[in-house]
Design a protein around this motif. Sequence first.
Motif, PDB file in Angstrom:
ATOM      1  N   ASP A 100      -1.434   6.557   1.096  1.00 25.69           N
ATOM      2  CA  ASP A 100      -2.876   6.738   1.248  1.00 25.69           C
ATOM      3  C   ASP A 100      -3.603   5.418   1.498  1.00 25.69           C
ATOM      4  OD1 ASP A 100      -2.788   9.538   0.818  1.00 25.69           O
ATOM      5  OD2 ASP A 100      -2.642   9.190  -1.349  1.00 25.69           O
ATOM      6  N   GLY A 101      -2.846   4.332   1.656  1.00 28.87           N
ATOM      7  CA  GLY A 101      -3.457   3.042   1.926  1.00 28.87           C
ATOM      8  C   GLY A 101      -4.050   2.360   0.724  1.00 28.87           C
ATOM      9  N   ARG A 102      -3.588   2.727  -0.473  1.00 28.35           N
ATOM     10  CA  ARG A 102      -4.070   2.097  -1.699  1.00 28.35           C
ATOM     11  C   ARG A 102      -3.035   1.088  -2.197  1.00 28.35           C
ATOM     12  NH1 ARG A 102      -8.480   4.428  -3.641  1.00 28.35           N
ATOM     13  NH2 ARG A 102      -8.182   3.426  -5.671  1.00 28.35           N
ATOM     14  N   PRO A 161      -6.617   0.323   4.090  1.00 27.73           N
ATOM     15  CA  PRO A 161      -7.639   1.384   4.005  1.00 27.73           C
ATOM     16  C   PRO A 161      -8.440   1.422   2.719  1.00 27.73           C
ATOM     17  CG  PRO A 161      -5.687   2.221   5.096  1.00 27.73           C
ATOM     18  CD  PRO A 161      -5.345   0.825   4.640  1.00 27.73           C
ATOM     19  N   GLU A 162      -7.820   1.170   1.584  1.00 27.67           N
ATOM     20  CA  GLU A 162      -8.531   1.249   0.304  1.00 27.67           C
ATOM     21  C   GLU A 162      -9.782   0.384   0.269  1.00 27.67           C
ATOM     22  OE1 GLU A 162      -7.802   0.251  -4.454  1.00 27.67           O
ATOM     23  OE2 GLU A 162      -6.151  -0.010  -3.027  1.00 27.67           O
ATOM     24  N   PHE A 163      -9.767  -0.723   0.997  1.00 26.11           N
ATOM     25  CA  PHE A 163     -10.828  -1.706   0.870  1.00 26.11           C
ATOM     26  C   PHE A 163     -11.781  -1.744   2.069  1.00 26.11           C
ATOM     27  CE2 PHE A 163      -7.160  -3.288  -1.622  1.00 26.11           C
ATOM     28  CZ  PHE A 163      -7.742  -3.199  -2.877  1.00 26.11           C
ATOM     29  N   ARG A 164     -11.676  -0.787   2.987  1.00 24.58           N
ATOM     30  CA  ARG A 164     -12.578  -0.729   4.133  1.00 24.58           C
ATOM     31  C   ARG A 164     -13.853   0.012   3.751  1.00 24.58           C
ATOM     32  NH1 ARG A 164      -7.845   1.360   8.191  1.00 24.58           N
ATOM     33  NH2 ARG A 164      -6.520  -0.512   8.042  1.00 24.58           N
ATOM     34  N   THR A 165     -14.999  -0.551   4.185  1.00 26.24           N
ATOM     35  CA  THR A 165     -16.280   0.037   3.781  1.00 26.24           C
ATOM     36  C   THR A 165     -17.267   0.200   4.926  1.00 26.24           C
ATOM     37  OG1 THR A 165     -17.159  -2.152   3.212  1.00 26.24           O
ATOM     38  CG2 THR A 165     -16.079  -0.902   1.448  1.00 26.24           C
ATOM     39  N   THR A 196      -0.559  -0.973  -4.317  1.00 25.36           N
ATOM     40  CA  THR A 196       0.233  -0.787  -5.541  1.00 25.36           C
ATOM     41  C   THR A 196       0.787  -2.113  -6.042  1.00 25.36           C
ATOM     42  OG1 THR A 196       2.352  -0.424  -4.403  1.00 25.36           O
ATOM     43  CG2 THR A 196       0.926   1.502  -4.719  1.00 25.36           C
ATOM     44  N   GLU A 213      -9.328  -6.630  -2.162  1.00 21.99           N
ATOM     45  CA  GLU A 213      -7.998  -6.869  -1.607  1.00 21.99           C
ATOM     46  C   GLU A 213      -7.461  -8.227  -2.021  1.00 21.99           C
ATOM     47  OE1 GLU A 213      -6.621  -5.613   2.524  1.00 21.99           O
ATOM     48  OE2 GLU A 213      -6.666  -7.807   2.738  1.00 21.99           O
ATOM     49  N   PRO A 253       0.815  -1.208   0.000  1.00 20.60           N
ATOM     50  CA  PRO A 253       0.000   0.000   0.000  1.00 20.60           C
ATOM     51  C   PRO A 253       0.856   1.269   0.000  1.00 20.60           C
ATOM     52  CG  PRO A 253       0.009  -1.008   2.173  1.00 20.60           C
ATOM     53  CD  PRO A 253       0.688  -1.974   1.248  1.00 20.60           C
ATOM     54  N   ASP A 254       0.353   2.319  -0.665  1.00 19.87           N
ATOM     55  CA  ASP A 254       1.058   3.590  -0.669  1.00 19.87           C
ATOM     56  C   ASP A 254       0.683   4.385   0.587  1.00 19.87           C
ATOM     57  OD1 ASP A 254      -1.491   4.668  -1.116  1.00 19.87           O
ATOM     58  OD2 ASP A 254      -1.139   5.032  -3.249  1.00 19.87           O
TER      59      ASP A 254
END
Length: 329
Positions: free
Chosen positions: A254-256, A288-292, A258, A304, A251-252
Motif C-alpha cells: 500500500d506504499g506505507r 505514496p504514504e507521504f504524498r499530499t 515499514t 519520510e 514500503p508495503d
Amino acid sequence: MTRPLIIGHRGAPGYRPEHTRSSYELAIQMGVDAVEPDVVVSRDGVLVIRHENELSTTTDVADRPEFADRRTTRRIDGLEHVGWFTEDFTWDELARLRCRERIPGIRPDSAAFDDEEPPLRLRDLLVLLDEHRAGGRDVIPVVEIKHATYFASQGWDLAALLDDELRAAGWRGRRVVIESFELTVLRQLRARVARADLVFLLEMEGAPVDQVAVLGSDARGYADWLRPDGVELLAAEVHGISLDKTVVLAPDADGRATGPAAVVAQAQERGLAVFAWTCRPENAFLIPEFRTGGLAEYGNWRGEWGVLRRAGLDGVFVDHPDLGVAYFA
C-alpha cells in the motif's frame, strides 16, 4: 545518535541546474559536508561532470546547429539511447554548451537559471573545493563513476583516469569517497587509490552491468547483495554501501513505510558505512504514504525523512541542502 554526513547530491539541484558551479556553491553555502559529482568521459579523455553521458536532457546541445550531426544512437548498459553523448565531443566543445534543469516541470524555479553556465570538469570542482578549504570549509567529494563497463568498451579505463585526475589535483592523499553501481571499477580503484572510501551503490531491482557482461543471467542481482550473505561478501570488498532510500523505507503493497530495513544495521555491524539516496521533498519522489498534493508540491517529506533518520545512516544525499542540514542536524 550522531547526524549523518549531509551530501549535496549534484550540488543543490532543488534550486539550480544540477552539476553547475552555482549548484555546488549553493550547497556549500547551505552547510553540506560533501558534494556528489557524477563523472563521464569526453572524446579526449577528460572527466566531465554530468549525470549521464547523454547530454540533451541537461544542456542546450539539441538547440545548437553546429552539433546537429552528432545526434546518434548508443547502446549503454543494455539499453538503447538516442541523443548526443559526451564521448563524441572534445572538452573544448562541451565547454561551449550551457546547462539546463533536468526536470523543469517539477523544478521551474531551478529552470529559471537555464542556459547561464557551462558544464564542469571534475578538476574544476576539485579546484572549487580547494578554494573553500583555504577559506575554512573542508568539503568532501563523493565521486560517482558512471557506466564504467560501457566506457571500457570504448577504450577508456575510468579507474586510471580518476586516479590520474586525483593525483594531478593533489587530492590523492586526501579523503575522497568513490561510488559506483559496478564492483569491477571499485576493485580497480582499490588497487590504485589506497585512501579512497569505496562505496557500492545498490537498489532493489536489476543487477550490476559489469557482472551481467560476464555472467549473463547468472549475475548476482542487487537484491541478492542486500541479503546477509551478500552484505558479508561486500564487507571484504568495499568500505560502504549506498542504498536507494526505498530500500531503507521498505514500503508495503500500500506504499506505507515499514522500515528502517534491517540491512542498515546488518551492514554497519560488519563495518560498512551506509548511505541513502536521495532525499527530495517533492511529492513526485516520495513514497505514496507521504504524498499530499501535486507532483511538484512538497509533500510530507519530514515523515519520510524521519524513517531515514531513525535508521541511523552514516550519510544521506539531498537535493535541497538547507532542508537536509536543518532536518538531520
